[in-house]
Design a protein around this motif. Structure first.
Motif, mmCIF file in Angstrom:
data_model
loop_
_atom_site.group_PDB
_atom_site.id
_atom_site.type_symbol
_atom_site.label_atom_id
_atom_site.label_comp_id
_atom_site.label_asym_id
_atom_site.label_seq_id
_atom_site.Cartn_x
_atom_site.Cartn_y
_atom_site.Cartn_z
ATOM 1 N N GLU A 6 0.836 -1.203 0.000
ATOM 2 C CA GLU A 6 0.000 0.000 0.000
ATOM 3 C C GLU A 6 0.871 1.253 0.000
ATOM 4 N N GLY A 7 1.999 1.187 0.717
ATOM 5 C CA GLY A 7 2.927 2.314 0.740
ATOM 6 C C GLY A 7 3.510 2.592 -0.633
ATOM 7 N N LEU A 8 3.826 1.532 -1.369
ATOM 8 C CA LEU A 8 4.356 1.695 -2.731
ATOM 9 C C LEU A 8 3.315 2.304 -3.661
ATOM 10 N N LEU A 9 2.051 1.904 -3.480
ATOM 11 C CA LEU A 9 0.979 2.466 -4.285
ATOM 12 C C LEU A 9 0.807 3.968 -3.997
ATOM 13 N N ARG A 10 0.874 4.309 -2.701
ATOM 14 C CA ARG A 10 0.772 5.720 -2.325
ATOM 15 C C ARG A 10 1.926 6.531 -2.906
ATOM 16 N N GLN A 11 3.113 5.938 -2.909
ATOM 17 C CA GLN A 11 4.289 6.625 -3.450
ATOM 18 C C GLN A 11 4.127 6.879 -4.948
ATOM 19 N N ARG A 12 3.641 5.871 -5.666
ATOM 20 C CA ARG A 12 3.392 6.038 -7.098
ATOM 21 C C ARG A 12 2.361 7.141 -7.336
ATOM 22 N N LEU A 13 1.319 7.132 -6.515
ATOM 23 C CA LEU A 13 0.259 8.125 -6.642
ATOM 24 C C LEU A 13 0.800 9.532 -6.414
ATOM 25 N N ARG A 14 1.635 9.699 -5.381
ATOM 26 C CA ARG A 14 2.185 11.018 -5.060
ATOM 27 C C ARG A 14 3.023 11.579 -6.214
ATOM 28 N N LYS A 15 3.812 10.703 -6.844
ATOM 29 C CA LYS A 15 4.676 11.160 -7.934
ATOM 30 C C LYS A 15 3.877 11.726 -9.102
ATOM 31 N N LEU A 16 2.678 11.215 -9.289
ATOM 32 C CA LEU A 16 1.796 11.730 -10.335
ATOM 33 C C LEU A 16 0.971 12.917 -9.857
ATOM 34 N N THR A 17 0.523 12.835 -8.595
ATOM 35 C CA THR A 17 -0.444 13.820 -8.105
ATOM 36 C C THR A 17 0.122 15.223 -7.979
ATOM 37 N N TRP A 18 1.308 15.360 -7.375
ATOM 38 C CA TRP A 18 1.747 16.727 -7.073
ATOM 39 C C TRP A 18 2.053 17.547 -8.324
ATOM 40 N N PRO A 19 2.674 16.974 -9.388
ATOM 41 C CA PRO A 19 2.835 17.805 -10.584
ATOM 42 C C PRO A 19 1.499 18.160 -11.242
ATOM 43 N N ILE A 20 0.545 17.197 -11.231
ATOM 44 C CA ILE A 20 -0.780 17.484 -11.803
ATOM 45 C C ILE A 20 -1.487 18.546 -10.961
ATOM 46 N N PHE A 21 -1.312 18.467 -9.634
ATOM 47 C CA PHE A 21 -1.911 19.454 -8.739
ATOM 48 C C PHE A 21 -1.374 20.859 -9.036
ATOM 49 N N VAL A 22 -0.061 20.970 -9.163
ATOM 50 C CA VAL A 22 0.544 22.277 -9.456
ATOM 51 C C VAL A 22 0.102 22.775 -10.827
ATOM 52 N N GLU A 23 0.113 21.865 -11.814
ATOM 53 C CA GLU A 23 -0.324 22.247 -13.166
ATOM 54 C C GLU A 23 -1.765 22.729 -13.157
ATOM 55 N N THR A 24 -2.647 21.968 -12.489
ATOM 56 C CA THR A 24 -4.067 22.325 -12.450
ATOM 57 C C THR A 24 -4.277 23.647 -11.717
ATOM 58 N N THR A 25 -3.539 23.836 -10.611
ATOM 59 C CA THR A 25 -3.634 25.087 -9.860
ATOM 60 C C THR A 25 -3.273 26.274 -10.743
ATOM 61 N N LEU A 26 -2.181 26.137 -11.460
ATOM 62 C CA LEU A 26 -1.730 27.228 -12.327
ATOM 63 C C LEU A 26 -2.698 27.442 -13.490
#
Length: 450
Positions: A6-26
């Motif tokens: 589950e930790g590995l899945l969360r890590q994979r998710l984070r690597k995708l989420t934060w750049p998409i979050f910043v992109e979407t915010t901007l």
């Protein structure tokens, strides 16, 4: 072992989420920046652009016919290590949306007058709404291409490229709004037309950077003549099989929003302007939800490509819990500070009062929206395309439109009643979508196919 996975899945998710979050915010800040820069120019300009953008946002959803299918399939084929199919999907997606985007641009440029007339926009907003729609609409193909290439880069596990691109464009947009809206550095004051001009310049630069990122860096020298010709009609049909139902669901929702906008237009100018401010403010609330839903979709598609169905289920439930919690916290914070924020741009007391009330109702709405955004994306990634469209249409038109009219117009609750109706729809629909996912009919189907 289970916690480690589950930790590995969360890590994979984070690597995708934060750049998409910043992109979407901007990306959201581009629209918010235009709205508030125009707010200092004229409240009527804000209302006119808000009405035109409702049309444009609906039209841009049509480009999702390709981008949704592209994102799912590129991720799935990446999971299967099928590079040939990845390249084929990229080629057919870009080609289709280029042609489709050009056709849409022509229609919007020629029919902007008729479209705004059909919305029965108030006379004092009419001219600016037409001008904005005509200019932005004529270059709609820029958005169709940018959405497609951005989706491709995310699915190729390269979300930082769209993020950096939109950061550059935000700087361009701020400078452009300052120059063209108010008239600085020797440029004449242009108001709404200036905001539209800046948007076109910014989108052109954004698309140019994305094209270079995909073909000049990420997939440099990987494409061959055989990837382009003959045209891969079968791959296009795969994209459309996913994209058409998805676009149908989004188009139904967006069309309902136009009908609701028509209701608000019947109430007052202040209600219409307050709705524009609220719509821009609450975007901040679901930025994280949107980013997580996108990364969840990519992750689920990839995991299905790897035939890891249990992991796909776990990551979807993780995303659902996180987005609900974050939506409530951020929504409440935004609601607490909404009035002082909007008071920086208007001193109309009715607008300020309506905004202050509606943003609190929106906190409830965001819980349902979080459920819908995450679970529907996961269902699509898992191959469940039809149910979200059929059930979503019934709920949106029966509750969001129907109840909004009854509460807002018939009972006279105005904008507050309309927002209550929309909140009821989002939560009702979200609960049923989660129930659909938990039944795991998608998993049974995929196991049979495997």
């Amino acid at each position: 072992m289970k916690r480690n996975k589950e930790g590995l899945l969360r890590q994979r998710l984070r690597k995708l989420t934060w750049p998409i979050f910043v992109e979407t915010t901007l990306m959201i800040l581009l629209g918010i920046g235009d709205t508030f820069m125009l707010g200092g120019y004229s409240d009527y300009a804000v209302g006119a652009v808000g009405a035109a953008n409702q049309i444009l946002n609906t039209v841009f959803l049509l480009f999702g016919v390709v981008t949704t299918g592209t994102s799912v399939l590129v991720s799935r084929y990446m999971g299967e290590r099928n590079d040939l199919s990845v390249r084929a999907i990229i080629v057919v997606s870009i080609a289709f949306n280029l042609i489709f985007g050009a056709a849409v641009s022509l229609i919007l440029w020629l029919k902007a007058d008729a479209i705004i007339t059909g919305m029965e926009i108030r006379p004092e907003l009419y001219a600016n709404a037409v001008s904005y729609l005509k200019i932005i609409g004529a270059f709609a193909f820029l958005q169709s291409m940018a959405l497609t290439i951005s989706a491709i880069l995310r699915s190729l596990q390269r979300p930082k490229f769209p993020m950096v691109s939109i950061a550059i464009v935000n700087i361009v947009n701020i400078i452009g709004d300052y120059v063209f809206i108010y008239g600085h550095w020797g440029v004449s004051e242009m108001g709404v037309i200036g905001a539209a001009t800046t948007t076109i310049i910014a989108r052109s630069i954004y698309l140019g950077i994305l094209i270079f990122s995909l073909f000049g860096i990420v997939m440099k020298r990987q494409f061959h003549h055989s990837d382009v010709l003959p045209f891969k009609w079968k791959k296009l049909s795969e994209v459309l099989k996913i994209g058409l139902p998805s676009a149908g669901e989004q188009l139904s929702y967006a069309t309902a929003q136009i009908v609701i906008l028509f209701f608000i237009n019947q109430i007052s100018n202040e209600a219409l302007i307050a709705r524009t401010y609220v719509a821009n403010i609450v975007m901040i609330t679901y930025l994280y939800t949107f980013a997580v839903s996108q990364s969840c979709s990519i992750s689920v598609s990839y995991l299905i490509g790897e035939r890891r169905l249990k992991a796909a289920n776990v990551i979807t439930l993780i995303c659902t819990k996180e987005t609900i919690i974050v939506s409530i916290i951020v929504g409440a914070l935004i609601a607490a500070f909404a009035r002082p924020i909007v008071s920086l741009f208007t001193d109309n007391q009715e607008i300020l009062m309506l905004t202050a009330i509606v943003v609190w109702i929106d906190v409830v709405l965001e819980v349902g929206r979080a459920l819908n955004m995450v679970v529907i994306q996961a269902l699509r990634a898992a191959g469940d395309y039809i149910f979200p469209v059929a059930f979503g249409a019934l709920s949106v038109w029966g509750i969001s439109v129907g109840v909004s009219y009854v509460l807002g117009i018939t009972f006279g609750l105005g904008l507050c009643g309309i927002w209550l109706g929309m909140a009821m729809d989002e939560n009702f629909r979200g609960v049923f979508m989660l129930h659909r996912w938990n039944k795991q009919g998608w998993a049974k189907k995929l196991k049979i196919e495997n």
